[in-house]
Design an enzyme around this catalytic site. Structure first.
Site, PDB file in Angstrom:
ATOM      1  N   GLY A  69      -7.390  -2.129  12.220  1.00 53.92           N
ATOM      2  CA  GLY A  69      -8.587  -2.962  12.023  1.00 53.92           C
ATOM      3  C   GLY A  69      -8.688  -3.487  10.602  1.00 53.92           C
ATOM      4  N   GLY A  86      -9.612  -3.313   7.399  1.00 49.54           N
ATOM      5  CA  GLY A  86     -10.106  -2.269   6.498  1.00 49.54           C
ATOM      6  C   GLY A  86     -10.540  -2.802   5.145  1.00 49.54           C
ATOM      7  N   LYS A 142     -10.563 -11.437   1.973  1.00 42.51           N
ATOM      8  CA  LYS A 142      -9.678 -10.266   1.933  1.00 42.51           C
ATOM      9  C   LYS A 142      -9.846  -9.571   0.583  1.00 42.51           C
ATOM     10  CE  LYS A 142      -4.779  -9.132   2.672  1.00 42.51           C
ATOM     11  NZ  LYS A 142      -3.456  -9.696   3.021  1.00 42.51           N
ATOM     12  N   ASP A 162     -10.224   1.849  -0.226  1.00 42.43           N
ATOM     13  CA  ASP A 162     -11.412   1.388  -0.949  1.00 42.43           C
ATOM     14  C   ASP A 162     -11.875  -0.001  -0.504  1.00 42.43           C
ATOM     15  OD1 ASP A 162      -9.458  -0.220  -1.998  1.00 42.43           O
ATOM     16  OD2 ASP A 162      -9.656   0.478  -4.071  1.00 42.43           O
ATOM     17  N   ARG A 186      -9.183 -16.654   2.797  1.00 46.74           N
ATOM     18  CA  ARG A 186      -7.985 -17.064   3.535  1.00 46.74           C
ATOM     19  C   ARG A 186      -8.396 -17.837   4.776  1.00 46.74           C
ATOM     20  NH1 ARG A 186      -3.882 -12.236   5.329  1.00 46.74           N
ATOM     21  NH2 ARG A 186      -5.320 -11.590   6.963  1.00 46.74           N
ATOM     22  N   ASP A 220       0.846  -5.190  13.725  1.00 50.08           N
ATOM     23  CA  ASP A 220      -0.471  -5.627  13.263  1.00 50.08           C
ATOM     24  C   ASP A 220      -0.365  -6.788  12.283  1.00 50.08           C
ATOM     25  OD1 ASP A 220       0.630  -3.220  11.857  1.00 50.08           O
ATOM     26  OD2 ASP A 220      -0.856  -3.784  10.364  1.00 50.08           O
ATOM     27  N   ASP A 242      -0.336 -12.053   6.672  1.00 50.45           N
ATOM     28  CA  ASP A 242      -0.309 -10.807   5.911  1.00 50.45           C
ATOM     29  C   ASP A 242       0.876 -10.718   4.961  1.00 50.45           C
ATOM     30  OD1 ASP A 242      -2.674 -10.195   7.024  1.00 50.45           O
ATOM     31  OD2 ASP A 242      -2.079  -8.286   7.890  1.00 50.45           O
TER      32      ASP A 242
HETATM   33  P1  AMP Z   1      -1.450  -3.945   5.632  1.00 49.33           P
HETATM   34  O1  AMP Z   1      -0.330  -3.038   5.318  1.00 49.33           O
HETATM   35  O2  AMP Z   1      -1.990  -4.630   4.431  1.00 49.33           O
HETATM   36  O3  AMP Z   1      -1.132  -4.883   6.743  1.00 49.33           O
HETATM   37  O4  AMP Z   1      -2.662  -3.031   6.122  1.00 49.33           O
HETATM   38  C1  AMP Z   1      -2.547  -2.070   7.120  1.00 49.33           C
HETATM   39  C2  AMP Z   1      -3.899  -1.486   7.404  1.00 49.33           C
HETATM   40  O5  AMP Z   1      -4.430  -0.827   6.272  1.00 49.33           O
HETATM   41  C3  AMP Z   1      -4.963  -2.489   7.826  1.00 49.33           C
HETATM   42  O6  AMP Z   1      -5.797  -1.878   8.767  1.00 49.33           O
HETATM   43  C4  AMP Z   1      -5.690  -2.754   6.540  1.00 49.33           C
HETATM   44  O7  AMP Z   1      -7.011  -3.222   6.770  1.00 49.33           O
HETATM   45  C5  AMP Z   1      -5.706  -1.366   5.928  1.00 49.33           C
HETATM   46  N1  AMP Z   1      -5.820  -1.419   4.466  1.00 49.33           N
HETATM   47  C6  AMP Z   1      -4.920  -1.872   3.584  1.00 49.33           C
HETATM   48  N2  AMP Z   1      -5.374  -1.761   2.316  1.00 49.33           N
HETATM   49  C7  AMP Z   1      -6.613  -1.226   2.389  1.00 49.33           C
HETATM   50  C8  AMP Z   1      -7.606  -0.864   1.431  1.00 49.33           C
HETATM   51  N3  AMP Z   1      -7.418  -1.032   0.128  1.00 49.33           N
HETATM   52  N4  AMP Z   1      -8.764  -0.329   1.892  1.00 49.33           N
HETATM   53  C9  AMP Z   1      -8.969  -0.157   3.207  1.00 49.33           C
HETATM   54  N5  AMP Z   1      -8.075  -0.473   4.157  1.00 49.33           N
HETATM   55  C10 AMP Z   1      -6.906  -1.004   3.765  1.00 49.33           C
HETATM   56 MG    MG Z   2      -1.941  -6.315   7.710  1.00 51.04          MG
END
Ligand code: AMP
Ligand code: MG
Length: 454
Positions: free
Chosen positions: A82, A84, A100, A112, A164, A236, A246
């Site tokens: 989801g 995050g 983002k 965070d 974005r 994802d 992403d």
């Molecule tokens: P990503 O590797 O950026 O595609 O992210 C994978 C998952 O980790 C997704 O659900 C993101 O929303 C969550 N995520 C990445 N960075 C953060 C962050 N700093 N705080 C909270 N969730 C994060």
């Molecule tokens: Mg991602």
């Protein structure tokens, strides 16, 4: 900010999203605004646009949500990911406007919810360059600093938010989330929404899967024609409509090597340059699996979907041939396959720079490391026999060391390198005046590792 918001995703059934406003920040400071994109979307920004991008002010008509999704990360199933660290403000002219780095959400787990300026700047530069290069991609509307420091491995870093724009943020993992929960009502609602937005409103999952496979094959071929390595092709991060999404530890290769990896977390080289088509096909198999619950006759659907997913490799091969024949300026026939493979083999053996080598195709590869290969003369003669068109190759890609230099400068408060890179990336087929924007890195500038945004 004035824009005509539609919020069709927020009108879908509850389980697809959670209402969540961006978390306000200490001191928004605008760093970059993509006015051409804003104009194209009919968005007008006032002087306080940084407040909107930072999440301190919700524009009228927006209905901020965070989207549910799951995913296979490096092959391992994660049933709940989801948004995050992102919120979807809503849709404008059919495009998602997402912030983002906008703070914690119900999906943040231990994170965070923030992003620092490094990955935000990288995504801004690379996604806009990809767009100018003709690659389907999310785009960058604006970038702000938050005035807050966030803690990462390297210490305290300036926080930032990226606004974005995307035709949607619907991922393979979005479908997986509902399929895994056997929530058929939500899966069906997601399917119809996706089909309406991206697949001409069909109600046939097989048609959607076929189109998704075709677009994914074409997309990865385009990436490879630019020496682009996405770096985190988790399900994802795989858009169902064949759009690059992403940008994390992504990079364009300098010296060509088929097994090149930049991501600091890709220890097994799963997402190496040459592995990308195989991974994309694997992701499409996961999409197929997630669509199965929508089918009445499961066995028949398995047979049909298996055929469609197996069709990926032929589709990819054709798309790849088309891309590289255009780069070499030769006729698009299977006869060219050997020429393409041999060119890349020679480049790898010579450590030839991917972009400058092809940019010299029209000039007979004059002055490139490829031309020094012992087999070059014979290869060049064979290529001449197939030559029909003028080679088409970009002069400018956002080289990794330039992105890194732009990040370092931005952290120190200087945005000039960012703007130079953004500007040059808008006209990638034109050689910029400043040779530093096209030259391969000097050994001391070489960036070997890139890091995720987390
Ligand atoms: P990503 O590797 O950026 O595609 O992210 C994978 C998952 O980790 C997704 O659900 C993101 O929303 C969550 N995520 C990445 N960075 C953060 C962050 N700093 N705080 C909270 N969730 C994060
Ligand atoms: Mg991602």
């Amino acid at each position: 900010m004035k824009a005509d918001f539609q919020n069709t995703y927020a009108a879908l059934p509850d389980p697809l999203f959670v209402r969540q406003a961006p978390v306000p920040v200490a001191q928004p400071k605008g760093l970059a605004l993509n006015e051409d994109l804003a104009d194209a979307l009919g968005i007008s920004f006032d002087d306080d646009w940084a407040d909107v991008v930072a999440g301190n002010r919700i524009p009228e008509g927006a209905d901020p949500i965070t989207q549910a999704y799951a995913g296979h990360q490096f092959g391992h199933w994660n049933p709940q990911l989801g948004d995050g660290r992102a919120v979807l403000l809503g849709e404008v002219a059919g495009f998602d406007i997402q912030l983002k780095g906008s703070g914690r959400t119900p999906w943040s787990r231990g994170g965070d919810g923030r992003a620092w300026i490094g990955p935000v700047l990288r995504e801004f530069i690379v996604s806009e360059a990809m767009h100018a290069l003709g690659v389907p991609t999310t785009r960058a509307l604006a970038m702000v600093e938050t005035g807050e420091k966030i803690l990462r491995d390297d210490g305290l870093l300036p926080g930032a938010v990226l606004a974005r724009v995307a035709p949607s943020h619907i991922r393979v993992g979005t479908f997986q989330y509902f399929a895994a929960r056997q929530d058929l009502d939500s899966l069906a609602a997601l399917f119809e929404h996706t089909a309406d937005r991206h697949f001409d409103g069909t109600r046939d999952p097989g048609t959607v899967l076929q189109a998704a496979v075709e677009r994914q094959a074409a997309l990865v071929a385009q990436w490879m024609g630019l020496g682009f390595i996405h770096g985190v092709m988790n399900t994802d991060n795989a858009h169902v409509a064949g759009i690059t999404i992403d940008y994390g530890p992504c990079a364009f290769m300098d010296a060509f090597h088929p097994m090149k990896v930049f991501s600091s977390i890709d220890h097994g080289s799963r997402y190496a340059f040459a592995n990308q088509p195989g991974i994309a096909a694997w992701n499409m198999a996961q999409f197929a699996t997630a669509l199965l619950p929508l089918m009445d006759d499961r066995d028949a659907a398995i047979a049909q979907f298996t055929d469609i997913v197996h069709g990926f490799s032929d589709l990819f091969e054709a798309a790849y041939r088309q891309v590289f024949c255009a780069k070499l300026g030769v006729a698009n026939t299977p006869d060219a396959d050997g020429l393409i493979a041999q060119a890349l083999d020679m480049m790898a053996e010579q450590g030839a720079d991917f972009t400058t080598t092809f940019a010299q195709a029209e000039a007979g590869f004059d002055g490139t490391a490829l031309a020094n290969h012992p087999d070059f003369a014979a290869w060049f003669k064979a290529k001449a026999d197939l030559a029909t068109t003028v080679p088409i190759n970009p002069q400018v890609i956002p080289r990794n060391h330039l992105v890194q230099q732009a990040i370092d400068a931005a952290v120190a408060g200087d945005l000039a390198p960012f703007h130079a890179l953004w500007q040059a990336g808008k006209t990638p087929f034109k050689r910029p005046d400043d040779p530093a924007l096209t030259a391969p890195p000097r050994p001391q500038d070489l960036v070997q590792r890139t890091f995720c945004g987390t």
